[in-house]
Design a protein around this motif. Structure first.
Motif, mmCIF file in Angstrom:
data_model
loop_
_atom_site.group_PDB
_atom_site.id
_atom_site.type_symbol
_atom_site.label_atom_id
_atom_site.label_comp_id
_atom_site.label_asym_id
_atom_site.label_seq_id
_atom_site.Cartn_x
_atom_site.Cartn_y
_atom_site.Cartn_z
ATOM 1 N N GLN A 188 0.824 -1.204 0.000
ATOM 2 C CA GLN A 188 0.000 0.000 0.000
ATOM 3 C C GLN A 188 0.860 1.256 0.000
ATOM 4 O O GLN A 188 0.585 2.206 -0.730
ATOM 5 C CB GLN A 188 -0.908 -0.015 1.218
ATOM 6 C CG GLN A 188 -2.217 0.697 0.947
ATOM 7 C CD GLN A 188 -2.957 1.004 2.226
ATOM 8 O OE1 GLN A 188 -2.628 0.494 3.290
ATOM 9 N NE2 GLN A 188 -3.946 1.853 2.130
ATOM 10 N N GLN A 198 2.182 1.717 -3.342
ATOM 11 C CA GLN A 198 1.169 2.227 -4.252
ATOM 12 C C GLN A 198 0.980 3.732 -4.062
ATOM 13 O O GLN A 198 0.833 4.463 -5.038
ATOM 14 C CB GLN A 198 -0.163 1.497 -4.010
ATOM 15 C CG GLN A 198 -0.185 0.077 -4.562
ATOM 16 C CD GLN A 198 -0.050 0.036 -6.071
ATOM 17 O OE1 GLN A 198 -0.565 0.896 -6.773
ATOM 18 N NE2 GLN A 198 0.673 -0.933 -6.576
ATOM 19 N N LEU A 233 3.801 5.309 -5.710
ATOM 20 C CA LEU A 233 3.672 5.241 -7.162
ATOM 21 C C LEU A 233 2.696 6.292 -7.663
ATOM 22 O O LEU A 233 2.940 6.936 -8.681
ATOM 23 C CB LEU A 233 3.193 3.846 -7.575
ATOM 24 C CG LEU A 233 4.271 2.783 -7.767
ATOM 25 C CD1 LEU A 233 3.640 1.423 -7.987
ATOM 26 C CD2 LEU A 233 5.146 3.142 -8.955
ATOM 27 N N ARG A 274 -17.245 2.254 -2.394
ATOM 28 C CA ARG A 274 -16.253 1.841 -3.390
ATOM 29 C C ARG A 274 -16.867 1.766 -4.769
ATOM 30 O O ARG A 274 -16.330 2.285 -5.730
ATOM 31 C CB ARG A 274 -15.690 0.469 -3.023
ATOM 32 C CG ARG A 274 -14.601 0.551 -2.013
ATOM 33 C CD ARG A 274 -13.802 -0.728 -1.947
ATOM 34 N NE ARG A 274 -13.003 -0.670 -0.733
ATOM 35 C CZ ARG A 274 -13.380 -1.208 0.415
ATOM 36 N NH1 ARG A 274 -14.513 -1.881 0.483
ATOM 37 N NH2 ARG A 274 -12.629 -1.087 1.477
ATOM 38 N N GLN A 314 -15.822 4.043 -8.002
ATOM 39 C CA GLN A 314 -15.322 3.338 -9.162
ATOM 40 C C GLN A 314 -16.162 3.666 -10.387
ATOM 41 O O GLN A 314 -15.669 3.725 -11.504
ATOM 42 C CB GLN A 314 -15.394 1.847 -8.854
ATOM 43 C CG GLN A 314 -14.469 1.023 -9.702
ATOM 44 C CD GLN A 314 -14.357 -0.385 -9.132
ATOM 45 O OE1 GLN A 314 -14.956 -0.700 -8.092
ATOM 46 N NE2 GLN A 314 -13.610 -1.225 -9.802
ATOM 47 N N ASN A 351 -7.723 5.689 -12.527
ATOM 48 C CA ASN A 351 -7.631 4.758 -11.409
ATOM 49 C C ASN A 351 -7.185 5.450 -10.126
ATOM 50 O O ASN A 351 -7.645 5.105 -9.036
ATOM 51 C CB ASN A 351 -6.688 3.617 -11.751
ATOM 52 C CG ASN A 351 -7.341 2.661 -12.723
ATOM 53 O OD1 ASN A 351 -8.443 2.202 -12.488
ATOM 54 N ND2 ASN A 351 -6.689 2.388 -13.826
ATOM 55 N N VAL A 362 -10.112 7.188 -8.816
ATOM 56 C CA VAL A 362 -11.002 6.226 -8.152
ATOM 57 C C VAL A 362 -10.449 5.900 -6.761
ATOM 58 O O VAL A 362 -11.171 5.936 -5.764
ATOM 59 C CB VAL A 362 -11.134 4.938 -8.990
ATOM 60 C CG1 VAL A 362 -11.849 3.864 -8.185
ATOM 61 C CG2 VAL A 362 -11.876 5.215 -10.282
ATOM 62 N N GLY A 363 -9.149 5.629 -6.732
ATOM 63 C CA GLY A 363 -8.522 5.254 -5.467
ATOM 64 C C GLY A 363 -8.620 6.360 -4.431
ATOM 65 O O GLY A 363 -9.000 6.125 -3.290
ATOM 66 N N THR A 420 -12.161 6.907 -3.316
ATOM 67 C CA THR A 420 -12.591 5.819 -2.441
ATOM 68 C C THR A 420 -11.967 5.962 -1.060
ATOM 69 O O THR A 420 -12.634 5.804 -0.035
ATOM 70 C CB THR A 420 -12.167 4.473 -3.056
ATOM 71 O OG1 THR A 420 -12.566 4.445 -4.418
ATOM 72 C CG2 THR A 420 -12.799 3.330 -2.308
ATOM 73 N N THR A 430 3.067 -2.370 -10.579
ATOM 74 C CA THR A 430 2.458 -1.255 -11.301
ATOM 75 C C THR A 430 1.421 -0.599 -10.404
ATOM 76 O O THR A 430 1.018 -1.155 -9.391
ATOM 77 C CB THR A 430 1.774 -1.742 -12.588
ATOM 78 O OG1 THR A 430 0.886 -2.798 -12.243
ATOM 79 C CG2 THR A 430 2.791 -2.230 -13.576
ATOM 80 N N LEU A 431 1.053 0.559 -10.832
ATOM 81 C CA LEU A 431 0.010 1.286 -10.119
ATOM 82 C C LEU A 431 -1.249 0.432 -10.201
ATOM 83 O O LEU A 431 -1.709 0.102 -11.284
ATOM 84 C CB LEU A 431 -0.192 2.632 -10.806
ATOM 85 C CG LEU A 431 -0.897 3.728 -10.051
ATOM 86 C CD1 LEU A 431 -0.333 3.848 -8.655
ATOM 87 C CD2 LEU A 431 -0.724 5.019 -10.791
ATOM 88 N N CYS A 432 -1.739 0.056 -9.073
ATOM 89 C CA CYS A 432 -2.811 -0.930 -9.052
ATOM 90 C C CYS A 432 -4.070 -0.391 -9.695
ATOM 91 O O CYS A 432 -4.455 0.747 -9.484
ATOM 92 C CB CYS A 432 -3.111 -1.326 -7.612
ATOM 93 S SG CYS A 432 -2.290 -2.823 -7.171
ATOM 94 N N HIS A 433 -4.664 -1.253 -10.443
ATOM 95 C CA HIS A 433 -5.950 -0.856 -11.009
ATOM 96 C C HIS A 433 -7.094 -1.234 -10.096
ATOM 97 O O HIS A 433 -8.208 -0.823 -10.298
ATOM 98 C CB HIS A 433 -6.129 -1.475 -12.398
ATOM 99 C CG HIS A 433 -5.245 -0.800 -13.399
ATOM 100 N ND1 HIS A 433 -5.544 -0.750 -14.724
ATOM 101 C CD2 HIS A 433 -4.086 -0.140 -13.259
ATOM 102 C CE1 HIS A 433 -4.596 -0.088 -15.366
ATOM 103 N NE2 HIS A 433 -3.697 0.289 -14.494
ATOM 104 N N ILE A 438 -8.945 -1.136 -6.452
ATOM 105 C CA ILE A 438 -9.271 0.055 -5.657
ATOM 106 C C ILE A 438 -8.808 -0.138 -4.218
ATOM 107 O O ILE A 438 -8.914 -1.219 -3.657
ATOM 108 C CB ILE A 438 -10.790 0.298 -5.691
ATOM 109 C CG1 ILE A 438 -11.258 0.343 -7.139
ATOM 110 C CG2 ILE A 438 -11.133 1.584 -4.998
ATOM 111 C CD1 ILE A 438 -10.504 1.283 -8.031
ATOM 112 N N ALA A 439 -8.332 0.930 -3.700
ATOM 113 C CA ALA A 439 -7.819 0.893 -2.325
ATOM 114 C C ALA A 439 -8.913 0.470 -1.367
ATOM 115 O O ALA A 439 -10.056 0.833 -1.527
ATOM 116 C CB ALA A 439 -7.296 2.270 -1.940
#
Lengths: 1316, 281
Positions: free
Chosen positions: A933, A936, A939, A1023, A1027, A1052, A1055-1056, A1059, B275-278, B280-281
């Motif tokens: 996490q 991520q 990133l 979520r 999304q 994405n 979305v993240g 969320t 990679t940047l995750c597709h 969802i957190a």
């Protein structure tokens, strides 16, 4: 720390002391008071003290009255207003105060003296007469005549009035605040107080000084510090031979138990043995040495500003101090050094002062300080408080002054109060001897604090009044306060409230900062060639960018190494680089880079210098689990010095900011500075004017919380950026005016002022401030303005322009009364932030010390301007606790103080021990983000780095809105459904049971326990919502041309983020929300939309059919080269190639040329050339062939086959030109000359095939053959060549199939031809 | 092939004063059978180049040139077919291709009115048939095809290798579905420094963020790595943030010390790319 040297009328502390003592003795004695009244003077006459020649340290600029008041009253720009002396004495404050015009200063002052009897005299003539008398008296050197400057007496008298409860405290405070106007409702009080009018302004500084003086026996040097200097430790036991004082048990406490009692008794008066002993306890306290006689030489202001706990450690030299550029900011260090020096002197005198060892035993029973650190602190007992009513009264007045912002620095007063609370022991002083000997316990002349009990009682009283502010402090401070046993002992009620506040305190985090030390990304729109005037400028800047980061990296690596010096290490490189910036445009580019990097590195919390939040785990575990940042902070704590520099540290450049400061200094480029100022000013204007999303009055407070977090975060980012930029703008702008020399005085100052007043300010901060105040955006504008002003040189605050800025700030400060919390007012935390930063500013050494108390007169002029708009940013709760502590880390000193009490009372002493919670066992150096996490998150941060900034803004905006909408959506759907359910449940439950008066609370509990578990669905639904909604929004807002991968990632991330935002809020609040909604039985019926699968980004990939398995071109060239080198020799006898290898090689070449995946034009060219050379070697039979020893030559058929392969490659496979004419170059044809017998058939075959395949024209070949004759050949070779030429020419122009077939049947034809 | 400094030093030790010929390479391969040939060749080439850089000047003194030229003339006068120039180069410990250039320059100075331009010389070295003297042409040619460290052919091979690895890398990126901008695209956009690939969406390799990837079809020794750091890698970092360098022929392990700073070294395409995750957190 203790002296508040703001009273302009006092020459020295000793005067103050003695006069104060006098007043306290005589204040209640009417005769004495009357006497004083009869020599009234004009106590508030501002010029009296500074004029005195006996006060060498007071420069006009440092003197409040002389510098400020005359100007305000007469609007004369002249410096000290000395020419107005007489004129001013006759009507000192008519124009300034709001007192009714009927009260002239003289009459009221006179009356104030007679007021002791509450019988105001109406005789004004007498008053004016005495005024003249006073004017004459002031011409005497006051230092010699303690009685002549009377001004100090007046506030004391006023205090005496209050203490005798002639007027209410509230009235007094109102009076102090706004003169007598406010007291019209109570004529009695008004009359009393208006009589004291001239003292009004001096009351607060007097009170503060009084408290400091009174506490000087308790807080001699603040919390314990390790004794360092031998000189200091030698004097540790205080004044062993001094006048008798202390408790009877003092002797035994004086010396450690190891000391033989007899010896101690004998030698006690002598300093030496004591000194020896003291060295055995290096961590004990330094006991105070009275230095009051010497104080006239010290600088009270810097003393007050200096760190009260310990000096900034010398191991970490303050760059402000040591810098050769001399910023003249004389921070605490210097003054502390002075004080230590004084202490040393004082102590060296002591043996001589008290040569008589006959009275070592203390006489009086008051508490005596224990000296060894291991001895317990003096306990405080509420039952032993000496004079409760008196202490209560003073505490009330003091608290009211704090509450009304009549004190310059709220947190400094809190610090002082906490010092009183945590005072360890009472130290008797000389003055106390006198006082105590007079005996009167409850009278005015006795000291306010007669014991630790008094002290603690007073402190707790004040804390009770200040509970509101305390409750907003961080959890760590609250915990320490709540756990303080003294506080518990003196006020269990307060302790209970503090505990409740601690438990209810939620650490609100609004900041998630990207990790620092990232480079500013290259953006083609601003950075490519088109943005530069010339190629040269472009490439120069390219190099400069790299040098800049090289320097930065080196700084990162080395700045903590001992002995490393920025200027020495990097100075010349920086200047060389700056020297290359020739064009103005390049300067602009570099400044942009510099400023961006500054913001990027220093804006984050880490860069702002250690955090102060006590209980950080909950703070840090939120949002993305920034383990990295956590470790970094831990590291900083370990590296950083423990002391934060006290409650009023001088401005510094912590962490990375130091690099940028030093860079500016080392570059010493005026062009750079100018461009930088331009750029900083622009950015400040831009950010200051940023339309921060204003809080829209929302119907429900619940859902808007999500928005608020975003708004707070944005506000915090903007505010911190602004502060950083303004700090550097201030630094650069005032840089030319700062120097190590003391501030100018007299005529020099006049001329400097005249010169400087015509220079326009670098940024029109006054207008920005006025606009900010008008627009209700003070909470944004003031904090950065304070940063800017904190770098002002000594002269700047005296300039009319900046004076008016300060006047506005003072007016604002006064208006920020925390207890007033009405609609449309500024929010509490916003006020607290402004009070903290303003209070800090007022303590900056370059800001005139008197400014706070004496600029009041100017305020009216601006009052009309500052009618804040109702719905400005100020009324939005944008400031949270973390932002407050980030902006004002010195507030954390309160916690340190309390912590030191804890650590001290548990037996450990010697500085502050910061509690560090270990976070991990891995080393600090390598900090790989372990959790996926965390990675991520990184990133996602990294993703934006090289994208245009608008992409980030878009994604953040979308996430912000969708996240917010999500909560609203959940509320509208899930929660509404639950509410429906609740309603029906409620019906069901109520009707069958028939409980008319059933406990609604209990019912609610039952309902909630049934419904709240459904709240977990909120997360799932949230979520889904994010999304579903985010990608479309991102897509709609980004340019059409955004690459698919970027678009999909942006979607994405949106979305993240959405969320995360929504879920964070939901998981924390859904239960409460459901409860509330259920409770209110509010229903909503908005329809939910069915979720759709999120669109996936297109796949991108290689669509070719080719498998790319062909040999690599480099491999082939290398292989062919090997063959060529074998052929060219020299070679070992066993070296050679097999025919199969050659064939394989050509086969590979064919594959490679077919695939072309890896083929680049130069490689193809070389392959072509090599293949031609290979052909030549084949034709000349020059390739050494491996095989049976007899046969080192290639068979004819093999050779032809190979040539055929080559021919078809040339024809079909090569796409670039093949240098076939090389086949007929003298060198390659010459190869044939070496072979015996020469065989020409292969060449002829090749030539024919070339023509046949259309690879070469006949004419071309003929030309080549013709030119071959020009070379020099052996005779027979020339002939053969001619024959070949002729033979080729004899061939028919059009190729005939038969001929070719025939050739294949008769392989030796060519040979025969050649041999013929 | 990641070597420790000690391993590398052992190899480098064996390369001192070895002429850059076919035969030397063969022996070297026998000496270190466990190392990959490409790595060995790369190390050899780099070591040899370092050696030449150190000794370059002494071969370019007037005296040296005259002496070489005279020896060449004497040699070919004696036997034009013998590998005079090649042996001369080996004897004086100089690269054959460079020796050929030296003699060619000297020859042209003598035979032409104007001193030869660099491009003329280069062109003649690429295609010795342009050399007016047949004997010299053969001698030069022999030097060039026998030199495995210098010369137009070697240059071309190196260039081809570099290009091929970039292509390979591109394929791998495409295969992994990572979108990127390549050097040409970046240049077209006006970037002042261009790594081989900039990832449009960064990835993480072994816990490190990667914005760009640079392919190096050579062995990463100290000398070349420091030069690359200064001229390229830090410049990329300065503009695009942290990135990955792939030394396809390996590198000295100890050089991979800037990971925290944002420069990650690998000897192959990384296998564990996050990679940047597709999701969802």
């Amino acid at each position: 720390l203790r002296r508040y040297k703001v009273l302009g009328s006092s020459n020295s502390d000793s005067d103050l002391f003695s006069r104060l003592a006098q007043i306290l003795q005589n204040g209640s004695q009417k005769s004495r008071s009357t006497t004083q009244c009869k020599t009234p003077g004009s106590p508030h006459n501002p010029k009296t003290p500074p004029k005195s020649p006996g006060a060498p340290r007071r420069s006009p600029s440092a003197s409040p009255r002389s510098s400020s008041l005359p100007r305000t009253s007469s609007s004369s720009p002249s410096r000290a207003g000395r020419p107005h002396h007489d004129q001013r004495s006759s009507s000192p404050h008519l124009g300034r105060s709001k007192s009714p015009p009927s009260h002239s200063g003289s009459s009221s002052s006179r009356r104030s003296c007679q007021q002791e009897h509450c019988k105001p005299s109406k005789n004004g003539l007498k008053g004016s007469g005495s005024l003249h008398h006073h004017s004459a008296s002031t011409k005497n050197p006051p230092g010699k005549k303690p009685q002549s400057p009377q001004s100090c007496i007046r506030p004391a008298a006023a205090r005496a009035q209050f203490e005798s409860r002639q007027v209410s405290v509230a009235a007094v405070v109102r009076w102090i605040e706004r003169s007598t106007q406010s007291l019209e409702g109570n004529p009695g009080e008004a009359a009393v107080l208006s009589a004291l009018q001239p003292l009004r302004k001096e009351f607060v500084p007097f009170l503060l000084n009084f408290l400091r003086e009174q506490s000087s026996r308790i807080l001699p040097q603040g919390p314990p510090t390790p004794a360092k200097a031998p000189g200091a430790s030698a004097a540790l036991p205080g004044r062993p031979g001094g006048p008798p004082r202390g408790s009877r048990g003092a002797r035994s406490q004086l010396f450690p138990p190891t000391e033989p009692q007899g010896a101690a008794a004998a030698e006690a008066p002598l300093a030496r043995p004591v000194a020896t002993l003291s060295r055995t306890k290096p961590s004990r306290r330094i006991n105070p040495t009275p230095v009051s006689e010497e104080r006239s030489l010290s600088k009270p202001k810097t003393c007050f500003t200096s760190p009260p706990i310990s000096c900034v450690p010398s191991s970490q030299p303050s760059a402000l101090d040591t810098s050769p550029w001399g910023l003249g900011l004389s921070p605490g260090c210097r003054s502390l050094q002075e004080e230590r020096e004084m202490l040393r002197k004082e102590r060296s005198k002591q043996p001589q002062q008290s040569p008589n060892p006959t009275c070592p035993t203390p006489e009086l029973g008051s508490s005596l300080p224990s000296r060894a650190g291991s001895l317990p602190d003096e306990p405080a007992d509420p039952a032993r408080v000496s004079s409760r009513p008196r202490l209560e009264l003073v505490a009330l007045v003091y608290s009211s002054c704090i509450a009304e912002n009549l004190v310059p620095n709220l947190f400094l007063e809190l610090f002082f109060v906490l010092q009183l609370l945590t005072a360890r022991r009472m130290v008797p002083t000389k003055d106390s001897d006198l006082e105590l000997s007079l005996g009167g316990v409850d009278s005015l002349e006795s000291p306010l604090f007669q014991s630790i009990h008094d002290c603690v009682f007073f402190a707790v009283q004040v804390l009770e009044h200040q509970f509101q502010v305390l409750s907003y402090l961080d959890k760590g401070t609250l915990k320490l306060l709540a756990e303080n046993e003294r506080l518990l002992c003196f006020s269990p009620a307060l302790q209970g409230r503090l505990r409740a506040a601690y438990e209810g305190s939620v650490a609100k985090v609004s900041l998630v900062m990207p990790p620092s030390a990232q480079a500013v990304s290259f953006q083609p729109e601003t950075d490519n060639r088109a943005n530069f005037s010339s190629d040269r400028a472009f490439h120069t800047f390219k190099k400069q960018r790299d040098v800049f980061y090289e320097v930065l990296r080196e700084w990162e690596d080395r700045h903590e190494e001992p002995g490393w010096d920025f200027e020495k290490g990097l100075g010349s490189r920086i200047r060389a680089m700056m020297g290359q910036l020739s064009t103005a445009c390049s300067h602009g580019h570099f400044v942009r880079l510099f400023q961006k990097q500054l913001l990027q590195m220093c804006q984050s919390l880490g860069g702002a210098g250690g955090t102060v939040l006590g209980e950080a785990p909950d703070v840090l575990s939120m949002l993305g689990a920034d383990k990295l940042g956590r470790l970094r902070r831990l590291q900083e704590r370990l590296v950083a010095p423990q002391s934060g520099g006290g409650p009023c540290p001088p401005p510094t450049f912590p962490g990375c900011q130091g690099f940028f400061r030093d860079f500016i200094l080392s570059a010493s480029s005026f062009q750079f500075n100018q461009h930088l100022m331009d750029s900083l000013s622009l950015k400040i204007r831009e950010l200051n004017g940023l339309a921060l999303p204003q809080h829209e009055p929302s119907d429900e407070d619940g859902e808007s919380d999500v928005d608020w977090q975003g708004e707070r975060r944005q506000f915090a980012v903007v505010l911190l950026s602004l502060r950083l930029l303004a700090k550097f703008l201030g630094f650069v702008a005032f840089l030319p005016y700062r120097g190590p020399e003391p501030p100018p005085t007299g005529e020099l100052q006049d001329s400097i002022l005249a010169l400087r007043s015509q220079v326009p300010p670098v940024l029109d901060v006054r207008t920005l401030l006025q606009q900010g105040l008008r627009a209700g955006r003070a909470v944004l504008t003031v904090p950065w303005l304070v940063e800017f002003l904190s770098f002002a040189d000594h002269v700047a605050p005296l300039l009319d322009y900046y004076r008016s800025v300060f006047a506005l700030l003072l007016h604002l400060h006064r208006s920020l009364v925390l207890s007033q919390d009405s609609e449309g007012e500024m929010c509490f935390m916003n006020k607290l932030l402004l009070l903290a930063v303003l209070g800090w500013l007022f303590q900056i050494p370059t800001i005139p010390e008197d400014l706070f108390f004496l600029e009041e007169g100017q305020l009216d002029a601006f009052e009309a301007d500052t009618v804040a708009s109702e719905h400005g940013l100020d009324s939005v709760p944008v400031v949270d606790q973390q932002l407050l502590y980030t902006c004002c880390p010195y507030i954390g000193e309160l916690r340190k103080l309390l912590a030191s009490w804890v650590s001290g009372s548990s037996g450990r002493s010697g500085g502050f021990v910061r509690k560090i919670t270990p976070t991990t066992t891995t080393g600090l150096g390598a900090q790989p983000p372990q959790t996926s996490q965390g990675l991520q998150t990184q990133l996602a941060q990294a993703f934006f780095h090289n994208q245009p900034p608008s992409l980030r803004r878009t994604v953040e905006f979308v996430a912000e809105r969708i996240g917010s909408n999500c909560v609203k959506h959940i509320k509208a759907t899930l929660v509404a459904d639950l509410v429906h359910k609740a309603e029906s449940l409620l019906q069901e439950q109520l009707v069958p049971q028939g409980q008319e008066e059933g406990d609604p609370v209990q019912l609610l509990e039952i309902l909630c326990s049934q419904l709240c578990p459904h709240g977990t669905q909120a997360l799932t639904q949230g979520r889904e919502f994010c999304q579903r909604k985010s990608p479309g929004a991102v897509r709609a807002l980004l340019p059409e041309e955004t690459p698919a991968a970027v678009l999909s990632s942006a979607e994405n991330i949106a979305v993240g983020l959405a969320t995360e935002k929504a879920c964070a809020w939901l998981s924390a609040n859904i239960t409460a929300l459901i409860r509330r909604e259920v409770k209110a039985a509010v229903s909503r019926t908005l329809r939910a939309q069915g979720p759709e699968p999120a669109a996936r980004g297109e796949r991108r990939g290689c669509s070719r059919a080719c498998e790319h398995h062909a040999p690599l071109p480099s491999h082939l060239i290398s292989e062919i080269k090997d063959v060529l080198s074998l052929a060219a020799g020299p070679r070992d006898p066993d070296e050679g190639v097999s025919p199969e290898h050659l064939e394989h090689l050509l086969g590979q070449l064919g594959q490679t040329l077919q695939c072309r995946q890896f083929l680049c034009p130069p490689a193809e060219q070389h392959l072509a050339k090599c293949s031609v050379e290979l052909a030549s070697l084949l034709v000349a039979d020059q390739i050494p062939i491996l095989g049976p020893p007899a046969q080192h030559r290639l068979e004819r058929g093999q050779a032809r086959r190979l040539l055929h392969m080559l021919l078809s490659l040339w024809k079909d496979a090569f796409q670039g030109p093949v240098p076939l004419q090389l086949l007929l170059s003298p060198r390659n044809v010459g190869l044939l000359a070496d072979t015996r017998p020469r065989e020409w058939d292969l060449l002829l075959f090749l030539l024919r095939e070339l023509v046949e395949k259309g690879l070469m024209g006949r004419m071309e070949i003929e030309t080549c053959l013709g030119s071959l004759h020009e070379a020099q050949w052996p005779g027979d070779f020339s002939e053969e060549l001619t024959t070949l030429f002729n033979l080729f020419l004899a061939e028919p122009h059009l190729p005939e199939p038969q001929l070719r077939a025939c050739e294949l049947v008769q392989p030796n034809r060519g040979t025969l031809l050649a041999q013929s | 092939m990641i070597l420790t400094k000690a391993q590398y030093d052992e190899i480098a030790q064996c390369l001192v004063s070895v002429p850059p010929t076919r035969q030397s390479l063969r022996k070297l391969k026998q000496r270190f059978p466990s190392q990959s040939q490409a790595t060995l060749l790369s190390i050899f080439s780099q070591e040899y180049q370092k050696h030449i850089k150190r000794t370059h000047a002494k071969h370019h003194t007037l005296e040296a040139i005259e002496s070489y030229y005279q020896r060449y003339l004497d040699g070919v006068a004696n036997n034009g077919a013998a590998p005079v120039l090649l042996e001369l180069a080996n004897e004086v410990d100089y690269a054959p291709s460079l020796m050929a250039r030296l003699i060619l320059e000297r020859f042209l100075q003598e035979h032409e009115e104007t001193p030869p331009s660099k491009s003329v010389i280069n062109s003649m070295l690429r295609d010795p048939s342009q050399i007016p003297d047949g004997v010299l042409a053969n001698q030069v040619y022999q030097c060039i095809v026998n030199d495995c460290c210098y010369g137009p052919l070697v240059d071309c091979i190196k260039h081809a290798i570099g290009h091929e690895h970039e292509v390979m890398l591109r394929d791998l990126l495409l295969e992994k579905n990572l979108s990127f901008l390549d050097e040409d695209q970046l240049r077209a956009k006006g970037y002042d420094k261009t790594p081989d690939f900039i990832l449009q969406v960064p990835v993480a390799v072994e816990g490190h963020i990667i914005h760009w990837i640079e392919s190096k079809a050579s062995f990463g020794d100290e000398c070349s790595h420091h030069a690359y750091l200064h001229d390229q890698f830090w410049s990329y970092w300065n503009r695009f943030g942290p990135g990955l360098v792939i030394y396809w022929y390996g590198f000295i392990q100890e050089l991979d010390c800037n990971r925290e700073r944002g420069i990650l070294l690998k000897a192959c395409f990384p296998t564990d790319i996050v990679t940047l995750c597709h999701s969802i957190a």
